[in-house]
Design a protein around this motif. Sequence first.
Motif, PDB file in Angstrom:
ATOM      1  N   PHE A 192     -41.332-103.835 -29.525  1.00  8.70           N
ATOM      2  CA  PHE A 192     -40.296-104.021 -28.505  1.00  8.70           C
ATOM      3  C   PHE A 192     -38.899-104.039 -29.121  1.00  8.70           C
ATOM      4  O   PHE A 192     -37.938-103.552 -28.524  1.00  8.70           O
TER       5      PHE A 192
ATOM      6  N   LEU B  10     -31.321 -93.413 -12.494  1.00  4.65           N
ATOM      7  CA  LEU B  10     -31.309 -94.404 -11.417  1.00  4.65           C
ATOM      8  C   LEU B  10     -31.916 -95.716 -11.887  1.00  4.65           C
ATOM      9  O   LEU B  10     -31.509 -96.790 -11.445  1.00  4.65           O
ATOM     10  N   LEU B  11     -32.927 -95.648 -12.754  1.00  2.67           N
ATOM     11  CA  LEU B  11     -33.510 -96.842 -13.379  1.00  2.67           C
ATOM     12  C   LEU B  11     -33.822 -96.468 -14.815  1.00  2.67           C
ATOM     13  O   LEU B  11     -34.638 -95.578 -15.063  1.00  2.67           O
TER      14      LEU B  11
ATOM     15  N   GLY C  91     -37.002 -99.919 -19.894  1.00  2.00           N
ATOM     16  CA  GLY C  91     -37.296-101.340 -19.804  1.00  2.00           C
ATOM     17  C   GLY C  91     -38.355-101.701 -18.784  1.00  2.00           C
ATOM     18  O   GLY C  91     -38.822-102.830 -18.746  1.00  2.00           O
ATOM     19  N   ASP C  92     -38.726-100.765 -17.946  1.00  2.03           N
ATOM     20  CA  ASP C  92     -39.781-101.056 -16.967  1.00  2.03           C
ATOM     21  C   ASP C  92     -40.998-100.189 -17.288  1.00  2.03           C
ATOM     22  O   ASP C  92     -41.058 -99.562 -18.336  1.00  2.03           O
ATOM     23  N   ASP C  93     -41.989-100.174 -16.413  1.00  2.00           N
ATOM     24  CA  ASP C  93     -43.165 -99.346 -16.688  1.00  2.00           C
ATOM     25  C   ASP C  93     -42.801 -97.870 -16.730  1.00  2.00           C
ATOM     26  O   ASP C  93     -43.417 -97.089 -17.451  1.00  2.00           O
ATOM     27  N   ALA C  94     -41.812 -97.492 -15.954  1.00  2.00           N
ATOM     28  CA  ALA C  94     -41.381 -96.098 -15.899  1.00  2.00           C
ATOM     29  C   ALA C  94     -39.904 -96.079 -15.511  1.00  2.00           C
ATOM     30  O   ALA C  94     -39.367 -97.072 -15.012  1.00  2.00           O
ATOM     31  N   ALA C  95     -39.255 -94.976 -15.773  1.00  2.00           N
ATOM     32  CA  ALA C  95     -37.858 -94.791 -15.394  1.00  2.00           C
ATOM     33  C   ALA C  95     -37.791 -94.028 -14.077  1.00  2.00           C
ATOM     34  O   ALA C  95     -38.786 -93.433 -13.638  1.00  2.00           O
ATOM     35  N   VAL C  96     -36.627 -94.052 -13.437  1.00  2.00           N
ATOM     36  CA  VAL C  96     -36.417 -93.271 -12.222  1.00  2.00           C
ATOM     37  C   VAL C  96     -35.169 -92.412 -12.432  1.00  2.00           C
ATOM     38  O   VAL C  96     -34.113 -92.925 -12.797  1.00  2.00           O
TER      39      VAL C  96
ATOM     40  N   VAL D 257     -34.146 -92.009 -21.165  1.00  2.00           N
ATOM     41  CA  VAL D 257     -34.450 -92.945 -20.076  1.00  2.00           C
ATOM     42  C   VAL D 257     -35.725 -93.736 -20.315  1.00  2.00           C
ATOM     43  O   VAL D 257     -35.995 -94.704 -19.609  1.00  2.00           O
TER      44      VAL D 257
ATOM     45  N   GLY E 225     -39.559 -94.134 -23.126  1.00  2.00           N
ATOM     46  CA  GLY E 225     -40.292 -93.647 -24.281  1.00  2.00           C
ATOM     47  C   GLY E 225     -41.352 -94.612 -24.733  1.00  2.00           C
ATOM     48  O   GLY E 225     -41.671 -95.589 -24.063  1.00  2.00           O
ATOM     49  N   ASP E 226     -41.897 -94.311 -25.888  1.00  2.00           N
ATOM     50  CA  ASP E 226     -42.975 -95.107 -26.455  1.00  2.00           C
ATOM     51  C   ASP E 226     -42.876 -94.969 -27.969  1.00  2.00           C
ATOM     52  O   ASP E 226     -42.528 -93.902 -28.473  1.00  2.00           O
TER      53      ASP E 226
END
Lengths: 321, 321
Positions: B18, B35-36, B39-44, B131, B133-134
């Motif tokens: 992290f 748009l997002l 930091g979350d499960d997926a970006a928008v 936006v 990654g992993d």
Amino acid sequence: MQPEPAQNPDTVAGLGEFGFIERITGGRPQPSTTLLGPGDDAAVVAAPDGRVVTSTDVLVEGVHFRLDWSSPEQVGAKAVAVNVADVAAMGAVPTGLLVGLACPPTLTAEIADRMTEGMWQEASRAGVGVVGGDVVSAGSIVISVTALGSLQGREPVTRSGARVGDVVAVRGRLGWSAAGLAVLSRGFRSPGTVVGAHRCPQPPYQAGPEAALAGATAMIDVSDGLLADLGHIAVSSSVAIDVWAERMEVHQRLVDVASALGSDPLHWVLTGGEDHALAATFPSAAALPPGWRVVGTVKEGSGVTVNGRAYERPVGWEHWR
Amino acid sequence: MQPEPAQNPDTVAGLGEFGFIERITGGRPQPSTTLLGPGDDAAVVAAPDGRVVTSTDVLVEGVHFRLDWSSPEQVGAKAVAVNVADVAAMGAVPTGLLVGLACPPTLTAEIADRMTEGMWQEASRAGVGVVGGDVVSAGSIVISVTALGSLQGREPVTRSGARVGDVVAVRGRLGWSAAGLAVLSRGFRSPGTVVGAHRCPQPPYQAGPEAALAGATAMIDVSDGLLADLGHIAVSSSVAIDVWAERMEVHQRLVDVASALGSDPLHWVLTGGEDHALAATFPSAAALPPGWRVVGTVKEGSGVTVNGRAYERPVGWEHWR
């Protein structure tokens, strides 16, 4: 950086880059969201509400999977499943997948084909297609999948919307992958249900959009373990979360396996990763969609507790830590 | 599959998964299409016209780059550049990038940071942000980048639209990366212009949408070499393409390097890969946008010729072949 000589035709090197890509994408049915499929510089995917949800996960041989523990089909399916689960956790439906595959030139075409078959099987289960990708040579197998999704006009369900008084609910299996890993680590291959759960998760994809429709305030894909992932919601939402141990579903199969191995099945359920269940918070008055199980509550404060107390054993794990 | 102990804080293992992700994405300015963000499960990401263009490329240490030949910044920039070039080749503008990074836990944080800095520099040049990654551990460095783009209401410019009578035009440098590779392969480090061109391409991103607006009928990113990539257009469009050798720009710098190495600079220009110039076909009456150079014509038949004759030396190369 230099061309390599043609090799055994039964290997991916023998297929050639373009031949291999054709094996991955050729002749496969694409859903209607695939506006332009594989074969050009880029694909074009529908984004009906003017937004696209997107996430990438990378799986590495020897780190995330072992081909002596999992079939090639299971590895391919897992690579797809973990990514689509991320899209589902936003409340979105998947619309496209891209696959980046690095593998040794000596990988047999049979294994590559079976891995590809697993990807498509799981993609089909999720209602999505592989719209593009890249294959390159590398020392070991690295599978990178990017999933795209549509929010269908809804707002994304992030990790930051949980509110004090919400209920915490889960949908999907928890602890099964951890139990399977424990079995495999001791050199066993059965029971098949838990071993299969480790080899390839079965995320409840449709539960994500269903939770969004039901008013979920926050949601996350349980990849690191329930307590660890609820911790991400707690931090992002600036709340505390208390989990009620007696509400957790501990399947008899996990109890049996734990008994045989001298392990604690509840610990697997609370902290085991890689099941890719969904955890979400809902307003306490919300009618939860089918299959969701209330396991806790959102409170003022910070951190995650079990029955009001700190959980004493390590929760989840970070890569490299 | 098992937690690893904490390691040297100056390595990516010391940063933790992290912590490393935060270093890649934290505090970076995102364009309005994000748009997002991370930091979350997926970006928008915004897809204003209801479609998203998307492409993935994978770069492997020792295959696509060498850290003793290229700086970490150049490697990061190259990973972004090759992907955004694919989006540009559809006539689209980039809207978001996802990065999947597999690397040894012992990779120093300094090298990781510099690679990240190169990614962001190139992303910034292209007007786009990372936006999501992993990051995972692996035996060697594998960088997988997925680029998203917007067609801004236009139709995608595919490889299949070339028509008999169209002109063939190119925009961007050709042969420079091949010249740089030849220099590096002989153990030299100069001239810096050609070596730099190999270390990181400079695709003309904006030329893609400009060509689409000007009516380009087909377009491709020149990654395998001009003749090889025009071959893809010829096959997809069911046409023949003839390239006029005397129209090709052979920069004096390439002539000088080729002379010093006993090589043929025109061969580099016609067949050298990895420059990520754009090649397109336009109706003969079209007014070409600035910087495009007509180098051939589209004819009936099949295949690619140079001055009406088959090109005798190998063109482009496939991975593993």
